[in-house]
Design a protein around this motif. Sequence first.
Motif, PDB file in Angstrom:
ATOM      1  N   GLY A  68      82.717 -61.555 -20.941  1.00 24.96           N
ATOM      2  CA  GLY A  68      81.895 -62.762 -20.787  1.00 24.96           C
ATOM      3  C   GLY A  68      80.613 -62.454 -20.027  1.00 24.96           C
ATOM      4  N   TYR A  69      79.519 -63.118 -20.373  1.00 25.19           N
ATOM      5  CA  TYR A  69      78.262 -62.893 -19.647  1.00 25.19           C
ATOM      6  C   TYR A  69      77.460 -64.182 -19.548  1.00 25.19           C
ATOM      7  N   THR A  70      76.594 -64.246 -18.560  1.00 23.34           N
ATOM      8  CA  THR A  70      75.538 -65.261 -18.489  1.00 23.34           C
ATOM      9  C   THR A  70      74.276 -64.514 -18.095  1.00 23.34           C
ATOM     10  N   LEU A  71      73.219 -64.663 -18.863  1.00 20.27           N
ATOM     11  CA  LEU A  71      71.978 -63.934 -18.583  1.00 20.27           C
ATOM     12  C   LEU A  71      71.289 -64.518 -17.353  1.00 20.27           C
ATOM     13  N   SER A  72      70.581 -63.671 -16.620  1.00 22.14           N
ATOM     14  CA  SER A  72      69.779 -64.160 -15.493  1.00 22.14           C
ATOM     15  C   SER A  72      68.440 -64.675 -16.023  1.00 22.14           C
ATOM     16  N   TYR A  73      67.732 -65.447 -15.217  1.00 22.68           N
ATOM     17  CA  TYR A  73      66.393 -65.915 -15.609  1.00 22.68           C
ATOM     18  C   TYR A  73      65.491 -64.712 -15.943  1.00 22.68           C
ATOM     19  N   ARG A 116      62.966 -65.367 -31.416  1.00 24.49           N
ATOM     20  CA  ARG A 116      64.052 -64.590 -30.823  1.00 24.49           C
ATOM     21  C   ARG A 116      65.190 -65.523 -30.455  1.00 24.49           C
ATOM     22  N   ASN A 117      66.366 -65.098 -30.832  1.00 25.39           N
ATOM     23  CA  ASN A 117      67.561 -65.864 -30.485  1.00 25.39           C
ATOM     24  C   ASN A 117      68.061 -65.388 -29.129  1.00 25.39           C
ATOM     25  N   ILE A 118      68.130 -66.282 -28.190  1.00 21.32           N
ATOM     26  CA  ILE A 118      68.648 -65.894 -26.870  1.00 21.32           C
ATOM     27  C   ILE A 118      69.920 -66.696 -26.603  1.00 21.32           C
ATOM     28  N   ASN A 119      71.027 -65.994 -26.627  1.00 25.96           N
ATOM     29  CA  ASN A 119      72.305 -66.640 -26.338  1.00 25.96           C
ATOM     30  C   ASN A 119      72.572 -66.443 -24.846  1.00 25.96           C
ATOM     31  N   TYR A 120      72.228 -67.479 -24.069  1.00 27.37           N
ATOM     32  CA  TYR A 120      72.184 -67.308 -22.614  1.00 27.37           C
ATOM     33  C   TYR A 120      73.563 -67.065 -22.008  1.00 27.37           C
ATOM     34  N   THR A 121      74.606 -67.513 -22.689  1.00 31.28           N
ATOM     35  CA  THR A 121      75.972 -67.195 -22.230  1.00 31.28           C
ATOM     36  C   THR A 121      76.907 -67.159 -23.433  1.00 31.28           C
ATOM     37  N   ASN A 122      77.918 -66.290 -23.360  1.00 33.34           N
ATOM     38  CA  ASN A 122      78.928 -66.289 -24.435  1.00 33.34           C
ATOM     39  C   ASN A 122      80.256 -66.868 -23.931  1.00 33.34           C
ATOM     40  N   VAL A 123      80.240 -67.352 -22.696  1.00 30.50           N
ATOM     41  CA  VAL A 123      81.468 -67.948 -22.146  1.00 30.50           C
ATOM     42  C   VAL A 123      81.606 -69.356 -22.722  1.00 30.50           C
ATOM     43  N   ASP A 170      59.151 -62.036 -23.139  1.00 30.02           N
ATOM     44  CA  ASP A 170      57.923 -61.224 -23.135  1.00 30.02           C
ATOM     45  C   ASP A 170      57.944 -60.200 -24.264  1.00 30.02           C
ATOM     46  N   GLU A 171      59.094 -59.559 -24.419  1.00 33.21           N
ATOM     47  CA  GLU A 171      59.238 -58.554 -25.475  1.00 33.21           C
ATOM     48  C   GLU A 171      59.015 -59.207 -26.845  1.00 33.21           C
ATOM     49  N   ALA A 172      59.616 -60.386 -27.010  1.00 39.57           N
ATOM     50  CA  ALA A 172      59.506 -61.098 -28.293  1.00 39.57           C
ATOM     51  C   ALA A 172      58.053 -61.504 -28.559  1.00 39.57           C
ATOM     52  N   LYS A 173      57.379 -61.976 -27.528  1.00 37.67           N
ATOM     53  CA  LYS A 173      55.990 -62.417 -27.717  1.00 37.67           C
ATOM     54  C   LYS A 173      55.102 -61.241 -28.123  1.00 37.67           C
ATOM     55  N   GLN A 174      55.389 -60.084 -27.548  1.00 39.46           N
ATOM     56  CA  GLN A 174      54.605 -58.900 -27.922  1.00 39.46           C
ATOM     57  C   GLN A 174      54.777 -58.556 -29.393  1.00 39.46           C
ATOM     58  N   LEU A 175      55.921 -58.936 -29.943  1.00 38.45           N
ATOM     59  CA  LEU A 175      56.187 -58.661 -31.359  1.00 38.45           C
ATOM     60  C   LEU A 175      55.782 -59.831 -32.255  1.00 38.45           C
ATOM     61  N   GLY A 176      55.123 -60.815 -31.680  1.00 34.43           N
ATOM     62  CA  GLY A 176      54.604 -61.904 -32.497  1.00 34.43           C
ATOM     63  C   GLY A 176      55.462 -63.156 -32.520  1.00 34.43           C
ATOM     64  N   ALA A 177      56.513 -63.208 -31.707  1.00 34.39           N
ATOM     65  CA  ALA A 177      57.378 -64.392 -31.723  1.00 34.39           C
ATOM     66  C   ALA A 177      56.639 -65.612 -31.200  1.00 34.39           C
ATOM     67  N   VAL A 178      56.887 -66.767 -31.836  1.00 36.50           N
ATOM     68  CA  VAL A 178      56.225 -67.998 -31.394  1.00 36.50           C
ATOM     69  C   VAL A 178      57.235 -69.014 -30.850  1.00 36.50           C
ATOM     70  N   GLN A 179      58.502 -68.648 -30.865  1.00 39.62           N
ATOM     71  CA  GLN A 179      59.485 -69.539 -30.250  1.00 39.62           C
ATOM     72  C   GLN A 179      60.729 -68.752 -29.862  1.00 39.62           C
ATOM     73  N   ILE A 180      61.538 -69.357 -28.994  1.00 38.25           N
ATOM     74  CA  ILE A 180      62.879 -68.822 -28.776  1.00 38.25           C
ATOM     75  C   ILE A 180      63.873 -69.892 -29.210  1.00 38.25           C
ATOM     76  N   LEU A 181      64.955 -69.406 -29.778  1.00 37.38           N
ATOM     77  CA  LEU A 181      66.079 -70.280 -30.107  1.00 37.38           C
ATOM     78  C   LEU A 181      67.124 -69.989 -29.042  1.00 37.38           C
ATOM     79  N   MET A 182      67.343 -70.950 -28.167  1.00 40.13           N
ATOM     80  CA  MET A 182      68.195 -70.699 -27.007  1.00 40.13           C
ATOM     81  C   MET A 182      69.466 -71.554 -27.094  1.00 40.13           C
ATOM     82  N   GLN A 183      70.562 -70.884 -27.354  1.00 42.48           N
ATOM     83  CA  GLN A 183      71.838 -71.604 -27.444  1.00 42.48           C
ATOM     84  C   GLN A 183      72.898 -70.783 -26.715  1.00 42.48           C
ATOM     85  N   GLY A 184      73.955 -71.439 -26.298  1.00 43.52           N
ATOM     86  CA  GLY A 184      75.004 -70.708 -25.619  1.00 43.52           C
ATOM     87  C   GLY A 184      76.351 -71.375 -25.791  1.00 43.52           C
ATOM     88  N   GLY A 185      77.348 -70.729 -25.245  1.00 44.36           N
ATOM     89  CA  GLY A 185      78.694 -71.300 -25.281  1.00 44.36           C
ATOM     90  C   GLY A 185      78.800 -72.488 -24.334  1.00 44.36           C
TER      91      GLY A 185
END
Length: 354
Positions: free
Chosen positions: A65-70, A39-46, A78-93
């Motif tokens: 603009g947004y910044t995700l909370s923890y 799952r790609n999680i873009n923690y902020t787009n700012v 959790d949602e991704a893991k339920q679907l079989g995800a084995v990693q997160i790709l976490m990048q942001g602005g």
Amino acid sequence: MRDLLDFYANAPLLELGAAADQVRRAKHPDDIVTFIVDRNINYTNVCVADCGFCAFYRRPKHGEGYTLSYEEIGAKIDEAKQLGAVQILMQGGHNPYIPFEWYLELLRYIKKYHPIHIHGFSPSEVDFFSKVFRMDAREIIRELMKAGLDSIPGGGGEILVQRVRDLVARKKAGADRWLEIMEIAHEEGMKTSVTMMYGLGETLAERLEHLQRVRDLQARTNGFTAFICWPLQPENTPMMSNQPKTDAIEYLRTVAISRIVLDNVPNLQASWVTMGMKVGQLALRFGCNDFGSLMIEENVVSAANTTYRTTTAEMERLIRDAGFRPARRRQDYSIIPLDDHSPLQNHDLVSASA
Ligand code: SF4
């Protein structure tokens, strides 16, 4: 270099493909084509980098603009893991309002409450942290690793030639700096991927220079696990919407020459998310041995109107139809045994990115 340039520019397409396929076969003789569910999680787009090719970011104080909370990030994991995800790709602005401790605490939080492999923070982000927090890049990487970072993605590489970066991403880590940060990460024991986004107005020789620089670094560190290339998606971008879109032939030629030059990088991913499934399948005969990631969320490429969707079952069928055996993998390219697959594997509708 001149011979390679001539080969890239002038060789018949199938000759290029055959030469690349030979390199791929030597490295992956078992004809397995892997892919990863993540799952790609873009923690902020700012972002204050203002890259001319980016349709994703918003300037500080922009209403969107947004910044995700923890907690939001944890729920996505959790949602991704339920679907079989084995990693997160976490990048942001490059968000000037976030303190360093926020990132460290986020990594610790994920490892404690939502454990998963964290592939995150491209060299451009590390360089930004280094400037804003006035810390050495090595120190930044050490702290991130200590807090839970597992590997670094090759984002923000674009074309590693300063002339090109000056045109499209002047405020971001320069070519030398990007490579320097990768080298530091490798020295610290971190594995990373490496990318090339082409079609920014660079010459073919400049693309080859990019590849040669990656090859040289890999010869010193052996820290790159995979190479991924894809063309600029000019739609909705602030500065490049008039830039002509490159075609599938150019993609296949570029994948092939990449496989030939980067004969010391173990894996090459097909970018079906930008090129579509059919071209993705063809890329498997032009040097690629991996179908990239099947992502549960993708924001950056889809912001430029490019989103192909698929399911794990469809992904496996596409790989089989192209003449290979599909296998799910982890970030380090180890294969996940079939028994470990999520029972939801054939039902999840997901989108993907390179
Ligand atoms: S590509 Fe990354 S660094 Fe550049 S503007 Fe977009 S979010 Fe910012």
